[in-house]
Write an enzyme that holds these catalytic residues in place. Structure first.
Site, PDB file in Angstrom:
ATOM      1  N   LYS A  83      20.136 -20.495  14.471  1.00 62.64           N
ATOM      2  CA  LYS A  83      19.479 -19.411  14.967  1.00 62.64           C
ATOM      3  C   LYS A  83      19.051 -18.373  13.911  1.00 62.64           C
ATOM      4  O   LYS A  83      19.721 -18.086  13.045  1.00 62.64           O
ATOM      5  CB  LYS A  83      20.331 -18.590  16.141  1.00 62.64           C
ATOM      6  CG  LYS A  83      20.097 -19.035  17.528  1.00 62.64           C
ATOM      7  CD  LYS A  83      20.879 -18.050  18.142  1.00 62.64           C
ATOM      8  CE  LYS A  83      20.759 -17.951  19.695  1.00 62.64           C
ATOM      9  NZ  LYS A  83      21.498 -17.165  20.402  1.00 62.64           N
TER      10      LYS A  83
HETATM   11  C1  E4P Z   1      20.816 -16.371  23.704  1.00 65.38           C
HETATM   12  O1  E4P Z   1      20.710 -17.087  22.580  1.00 65.38           O
HETATM   13  C2  E4P Z   1      21.424 -15.038  23.474  1.00 65.38           C
HETATM   14  O2  E4P Z   1      22.745 -15.508  22.736  1.00 65.38           O
HETATM   15  C3  E4P Z   1      21.633 -14.357  24.824  1.00 65.38           C
HETATM   16  O3  E4P Z   1      20.842 -15.145  25.791  1.00 65.38           O
HETATM   17  C4  E4P Z   1      21.353 -12.953  24.793  1.00 65.38           C
HETATM   18  O4  E4P Z   1      21.530 -12.509  25.976  1.00 65.38           O
HETATM   19  P1  E4P Z   1      21.783 -10.947  26.321  1.00 65.38           P
HETATM   20  O5  E4P Z   1      20.497 -10.223  26.463  1.00 65.38           O
HETATM   21  O6  E4P Z   1      22.751 -10.888  27.644  1.00 65.38           O
HETATM   22  O7  E4P Z   1      22.704 -10.239  25.166  1.00 65.38           O
END
Ligand code: E4P
Length: 215
Positions: A83
């Site tokens: 990521k």
């Molecule tokens: C996605 O890859 C992220 O880890 C996640 O969906 C972020 O979600 P949040 O906005 O609930 O922290």
């Protein structure tokens, strides 16, 4: 649509994986910090449970450093997807990594233009965060629709992961518009299995079964 679990919690990952519907896992530094274990230890454990793409986030901020960190992360396991946060340094890193065959997931995407640039850089996945957009009064799912249209117009192979999902309706909407992946927190996945009429129906069938003469 593929379903990923958005967590670093090993118990939840084991449980969801046992249901036979899990295609991958996404993590981020916030999710891993909640587990109180070392970053690499958690990532390795997840890779040992789920046979599918496992996103692990790079935290470096300069292109060269991101590339080095991403290469190190990708060596943890063949299923690792790195990521990388959406900004100019991130894009440069994604371009270099895509040429070297390292899979990337461009994260913290909040606009179709960001997603367009991520695809042009060669991202394997892009993660629009719809819940965080909803939180500020912008319809998050609209940008997913726009991204899907753009990717289809130009036949980009980048897959769209609908992220920051807050409730089961988000998952239905993601599937209705043809998103490639929804990454779902465990409590939302649990809610997706349930309906009150299913419980009432099971209860009635079991009670009626008991009334059937057995001899
Ligand atoms: C996605 O890859 C992220 O880890 C996640 O969906 C972020 O979600 P949040 O906005 O609930 O922290």
């Amino acid at each position: 649509m593929k379903i990923f679990l958005d967590t670093a919690n090993i118990d939840h990952i084991r449980e969801a994986n046992s249901w036979g519907i899990l295609d991958g896992v996404t993590t981020n530094p916030t999710l891993i910090a909640k587990e109180g274990k070392k970053f690499e230890e958690v990532v390795k454990e997840i890779c040992g449970i789920v046979d599918g793409p496992i996103s692990a986030e790079a935290v470096c901020t300069e292109c060269d450093d991101i590339v080095n960190e991403a290469k190190a992360l990708s060596k943890i396991h063949k299923n690792i997807v790195v990521k990388i946060a959406m900004n100019v340094e991130g894009l440069k890193a994604v371009k270099r990594l895509s040429k070297e065959g390292v899979k990337t997931n461009v994260t913290l995407v909040f606009s179709p233009n960001q997603a367009l640039l991520a695809a042009k850089a060669g991202a394997s996945y892009v993660s629009p965060f719809i819940g965080r957009l909803d939180d500020i009064g912008q319809e998050g799912m609209e940008i997913v629709e726009q991204i899907l249209t753009i990717y289809r117009n130009y036949r980009f192979s980048t897959e769209v992961i609908v992220a920051s999902i807050r409730h089961p309706i988000h998952v239905v909407q993601a599937a209705m518009i043809g998103a490639d992946v929804a990454t779902v927190p465990f409590p939302v996945l649990e809610r997706m299995t349930k309906h009150s009429l299913t419980d009432v129906g099971i209860d009635r069938f079991l009670k009626d079964y008991d009334k059937i003469p057995k001899k």
